[in-house]
Design an enzyme around this catalytic site. Structure first.
Site, short mmCIF file in Angstrom:
data_model
loop_
_atom_site.label_atom_id
_atom_site.label_comp_id
_atom_site.label_asym_id
_atom_site.label_seq_id
_atom_site.Cartn_x
_atom_site.Cartn_y
_atom_site.Cartn_z
N ASP A 1 -13.85 -6.32 5.75
CA ASP A 1 -13.02 -5.33 6.46
C ASP A 1 -13.31 -5.47 7.95
O ASP A 1 -14.20 -6.22 8.36
CB ASP A 1 -13.31 -3.91 5.97
CG ASP A 1 -12.07 -3.02 5.98
OD1 ASP A 1 -11.32 -3.09 6.97
OD2 ASP A 1 -11.86 -2.27 5.01
N THR B 1 -4.10 7.91 -0.51
CA THR B 1 -5.01 7.12 0.31
C THR B 1 -5.26 7.85 1.64
O THR B 1 -4.59 8.84 1.95
CB THR B 1 -4.41 5.74 0.60
OG1 THR B 1 -3.20 5.91 1.34
CG2 THR B 1 -4.13 5.00 -0.70
N ASP C 1 -11.39 -10.05 9.94
CA ASP C 1 -9.96 -9.81 10.08
C ASP C 1 -9.27 -10.81 9.16
O ASP C 1 -9.49 -12.03 9.27
CB ASP C 1 -9.56 -10.03 11.54
CG ASP C 1 -8.08 -9.82 11.80
OD1 ASP C 1 -7.26 -9.97 10.87
OD2 ASP C 1 -7.72 -9.53 12.96
N SER D 1 -12.14 1.34 2.46
CA SER D 1 -11.45 2.62 2.26
C SER D 1 -10.31 2.46 1.28
O SER D 1 -9.93 1.34 0.91
CB SER D 1 -10.90 3.15 3.59
OG SER D 1 -9.90 2.28 4.10
N PHE E 1 0.43 6.40 -3.16
CA PHE E 1 -0.94 6.66 -3.59
C PHE E 1 -1.65 7.58 -2.62
O PHE E 1 -1.36 7.59 -1.41
CB PHE E 1 -1.71 5.35 -3.74
CG PHE E 1 -1.63 4.76 -5.13
CD1 PHE E 1 -2.73 4.74 -5.96
CD2 PHE E 1 -0.43 4.26 -5.60
CE1 PHE E 1 -2.65 4.23 -7.24
CE2 PHE E 1 -0.34 3.74 -6.89
CZ PHE E 1 -1.46 3.73 -7.71
N CYS F 1 -6.73 -6.22 -0.52
CA CYS F 1 -6.10 -4.91 -0.32
C CYS F 1 -5.77 -4.62 1.14
O CYS F 1 -5.13 -3.60 1.43
CB CYS F 1 -7.01 -3.80 -0.84
SG CYS F 1 -7.36 -3.88 -2.61
N SER G 1 3.83 -3.77 -2.62
CA SER G 1 4.25 -2.37 -2.61
C SER G 1 5.61 -2.30 -3.27
O SER G 1 6.37 -3.29 -3.24
CB SER G 1 4.36 -1.86 -1.16
OG SER G 1 5.04 -0.62 -1.11
N TYR H 1 7.46 -3.70 7.06
CA TYR H 1 6.62 -3.49 5.88
C TYR H 1 7.29 -4.07 4.63
O TYR H 1 6.65 -4.80 3.86
CB TYR H 1 6.36 -2.00 5.71
CG TYR H 1 5.37 -1.66 4.62
CD1 TYR H 1 4.02 -2.00 4.76
CD2 TYR H 1 5.76 -0.98 3.48
CE1 TYR H 1 3.10 -1.69 3.77
CE2 TYR H 1 4.86 -0.65 2.49
CZ TYR H 1 3.53 -1.01 2.63
OH TYR H 1 2.62 -0.69 1.65
#
Length: 254
Positions: free
Chosen positions: A36, A195, A59, A15, A193, A85, A147, A160
């Site tokens: 994924d 997403t 994972d 995704s 983005f 990603c 990021s 994060y």
């Protein structure tokens, strides 16, 4: 790097940014392995890409599962590229609104997925690529995802931001570590983005986020991330660099 016929592992490829990257790679003639989670749409994503693509449930924090994904990429063709990603965000304040210490378990979970997972993917992919024969002075390339929060974290983004700042810090060191192996490492630091994560927000909020971007004043498109990832793979002189992809956005405190 000429991507025609090359095997590329894309983590988080079911995704969002990962899926857009997998599509662009397939369009360029690469053989794509999507790594994924088992519950993801990885199987249908691989089917969409065509007969040379495959899905491996993995994972990124699990060494055994990720080794299986890397092995699948090596079996699919000449494994020379990896675009990582997979990751997630979480909100943890150092001290919450009730005056309690922030959740250590949630902080550790995000660090484990975003930072430890990045190193796990990087080390396993690089070890496999190191067995390749050089083509035009290259054995392989790994693209990581950080990021802009890794530079300007907002209130509540402690886990994060810490994890993505760690990925940014890892990039140059890894590129230097792997220089004698002829393996390049670069990182993309995307801004806001469009997403699946943002798709759940009200349209007014999405519009506000897009309007905060100086130029172009909109959310980033996953296809734009994909094009940069592919360019990094193809451009042999890009190494050890973290590239912001954010429309000149600099995040405010909230």
């Amino acid at each position: 790097m000429n991507l025609q016929g090359v095997s590329v592992l894309v983590t988080g490829g079911a995704s969002g940014l990962g899926l857009a990257t997998a599509r662009e790679l397939a369009r360029r003639g690469a053989r794509v392995v999507i790594g994924d989670l088992p519950a993801s749409a990885g199987q249908s994503a691989a089917a969409e890409l065509g007969p040379t693509a495959r899905f491996v449930a993995a994972d990124v924090t699990d060494p055994t599962q990720m080794q299986a994904a890397v092995d699948a990429a090596a079996e699919t063709g000449a494994f020379r590229a990896c675009v990582h990603c997979a990751g997630r965000a979480a909100t943890v304040r150092v001290v919450d609104k009730e005056g309690n210490p922030g959740s250590l378990s949630e902080y550790e979970a995000v660090i484990r997925l975003n930072l430890v997972g990045s190193f796990n993917v990087l080390r396993l992919a690089a070890a496999a690529m190191a067995k390749n024969d050089p083509i035009e002075g290259e054995l392989g390339t790994v693209v990581l995802t950080a990021s802009i929060a890794g530079y300007e974290g907002q209130i509540g983004q402690s886990p994060y931001t810490s994890s993505k700042a760690g990925v940014i810090g890892l990039t140059l060191v890894a590129a230097r570590d792997l220089a004698t192996r002829l393996i390049r490492v670069c990182t993309i630091a995307p801004g806001t983005f469009d997403t699946p994560l943002l798709a759940s927000l009200p349209e007014s909020v999405r519009a506000s986020l897009g309007a905060a971007v100086p130029n172009p004043a909109r959310l980033g498109r996953p296809e734009e991330f994909a094009k940069l990832a592919v360019h990094i793979l193809e451009n042999a002189y890009l190494n050890g660099e973290t590239i912001r992809l954010d429309g000149a956005l600099r995040m405010g405190p909230r």
